[in-house]
Every structure is written in C-alpha cells, then in structure tokens.
Design an enzyme around this catalytic site. Sequence first.
Site: not given
Length: 486
Positions: A457, A461
């Site tokens: 992450h 995104d």
Amino acid sequence: MAQVLEFRLPDLGEGLTEAEIVRWLVRVGDVVAVDQPVVEVETAKAMVEVPCPYGGVVTARFGEEGTELPVGAPLLTVAVGAPAEDDQGSGNVLVGYGTGAPPARRRRVRPRAGASAGPGAVPDRPDRAAAPSAAGSAPAASAAPVTAPKPSGEPVGPMGPVPVISPLVRRLARENGLDLRELAGSGPDGLILRADVEQALRAAATAAPVTRVPAEPSRTVSTPTRAERTPTPTRAGSAAEPAAAGMSAAGTSAAVAPGTRVPLRGVRGAVADKLSRSRREIPDATCWVDADATELMNARTAMNATGGPKISLLALLARICTAALARFPELNSTVDMAAREVVRLDRVHLGFAAQTERGLVVPVVRDAHARDAESLTAEFARLTEAARAGTLTPAQLTGGTFTLNNYGVFGVDGSTPIINHPEAAMLGVGRIVPKPWVHQGELAVRQVVQLSLTFDHRVCDGGTAGGFLRYVADCVEQPAVLLRSL
C-alpha cells in the site's frame, strides 16, 4: 616436501553466509585434481557442488554431513607437492562462488607451560599432526601439532584454548550457556566432542531443581538456567531434546509435550525469514475478482492446434501480467525506506512460485516483458526442471520485481498471497473450474477463475491496484485485448 593447504567454504554471493553439507564427494586419503568437486552443499538458494582450487591428497575433512558451516569455515585440507603451483590456486570461479587467493598466514598461539596442544579439526583424517587446525592456522613444514588461534567467543582454559572438535560444538555450548572449561572431553587428547556437550546439557536439564512456590508471602523463585530456557539446536529425534524443557513465566515447572523438531534452515529457513520480513515491513492489502477464462482456454487450444511448441497457461498469464505492468508501473517497484523513495523499475523480472521436494522456491524469468508466449513457456519449463533437480543458482532465485503464483495447481480457488520481499505485489491465480456464469445475458456454464492481487500500500492506492487487477481480468476474459500491447 609436500605442503598442506586449507580450503575454506567460499563466498557464496547473493548475501548467503552459510551452507549445509549434504554429501561429501571425497574421503581422507583420496587424490583430488584442481577444480574437482569435493562436497555438495545446500544454501538457502540452491544445492551446488563446490570445487577445490588445489590438487593433491585430502588429509582432513571438517564437518559431517548435515553440519551447517559459515562462509570462511574450513572445508578440508589438501597435501600438495609443488608449493609454487599451490599458492596460485586454480583461479576459476563458479557462478556465485570464488576460489580467490589462498588463505593468509596466521600467527600461531603457543600454549603456556605444561599445556598440551589441542587442534580443533574433525577426526576424519589418518594423521592429525600433519594437518592445520580447524581455526585456520597456516600450513607448517613441521609435523608438530599447532594450537588453533582462539576464535571469537571460544572459551580459554587456564592453560590455553579449550580443544573442541568443531565450531558447531562451540556454538552449541555458547547458545545453551555451557562453559566448555568444565567439561572433560572424551575424544583423543581430551578433545571435546558434540556428544560430550549434549550429555552435559541432558545432565543439566535432569539435575535442574523443580521450583516450588512456598506458602509464605515472601516468595523466592529460582531463575531457570539458559540451558532450560533455550531449546537445543539438534537434528530431529536427537537425544538432546530433553534440554529444551523450560520453566513457565511464574517459575513453576512446565511439561513440554514430546514431538519432532525440524530445523528451519536451508530453503525452508530462507522462506521463513523472507515471509516474516515481508509481514513485518510491508503494509499489504489484497483485492480479488472472478473472471470468465473460457475464451483464454479456447485461445490456448487454438494456439496449440497449429503445431510447434505447446504454449502453457502460465506463459499466457505471464504475458498478461507484463502487459498490465506496462500500464500500471507502480506495481513493478520496490520501496527504499532509508531514502524514503519508491523505486520504479524499468524491467520486469518475473518470479513464479514452484513447489519442490526441498520446499517452495521462486525462480525468476529475466526480462519477461521482452518475451513472447513461446519463449516464456520454454523458460518456465527450464527453470521448473532445475528447481526440482535442486540445481538453480543463486542468480536464478533473486532479483525478481513481480511474482506470479499459480496456486490453482493445488486444487484451491483462492488465496491471499504474501508479497515476496522486497517486491511490491504478487498476483495469485486459482484453479479454473466450470461454474454457472451469466454470459451474454444468459446463464451458462463457463470456465471461471479467481484472481487475487496482494500489493504494497506504500507504492499505490486501491484504485491503481484495482485497475491493474481489472485489466488482467479483462485480458483473461477477452484475450484480444492483449493485441493492443503486442
């Protein structure tokens, strides 16, 4: 006059620092030629035969089969006849393994008055006095035994270093808090063997008092010894396992259920370390989608019906991955936390999970983005065969930028893969099975597959990860979409 040279475990490259002796290829007394393989070792990456840079007669071997040795530890000694030729070595280099220069001479440690010299070599040699010590002292023309220089952490007795059969015995004693100076070795000249250390550990575990909590308010709880706290690192089924019995946090005795201990080393140990590091360092997330793979399977059938080399399903999925990474380069990257930067990589070195008898390995296809389906098929087959034979080199197991995991071959539909550190993502592919599916507005039986993407992450995104996975699913459902990137 013959000169005795010591051959040490070479630098393994790729960050490897130790190896396990799997099989000796020579015995003491054998005549070896320059660059003849003398031992087969297993590292965290692969199994490989190590050649000796010297030619002559083997006078000693260090370490039994199953022993783990660090890089730089003595492997064997060779008595050679021509000193000028010996000092140069072969100069040849095995991939990831350099023979390098002969070991530098070291200052000999002389025992104090009255002390007996105690070489630390493994007693698998006909003449202990003719070979150098296990700690790496320089070859001497004299046949008198030479006391080994004291390695780091080696206990020193009141009259010199304690004679120990191998570094493994010292490590075993050190990890269990055992003072070797208190042991009487059962080997020749008082040499301390592994059996002596294990017997002492068993005795310590048996003699350890059972702590009882008194009824008085003032409680005195004895502290367990290190031998009680730390499991003994022995091979499965060893008699030293009782030393693993420990004390509970409250100080009361705790019964340890019997079981088989399997050492985490070699490939299994490397996998454990890498997966643990991935979980510690990478904030990962997973998304998944079901896709209709009927058209992809039909396309593969049509390709293979035209003649020529067969195209594998894994190769088609790999081709889809490289096309998707070209559209979403964020997932072909790594994170440099020291510089606080995301490094986007220019090339796709595609790793793929391969299950072998030695455990899970991840061979890497170099420059996968520049290969077609036929080339990918051939490379997957070559690396898979090498993985099963245990002949992959460290270079073939490192440097991946993205991993494809086809766990559908195990008959499972889905999974949440763990990212192969330091990569940024892994695509998982489940089994392709007939399922009810709405196709062109009608219910039909179609070949359905579940795709899952685990991603770091920090590099992107959910929108980017979802876009990547959706593009992969679109290519699976409509292979013609790939024509845009061909």
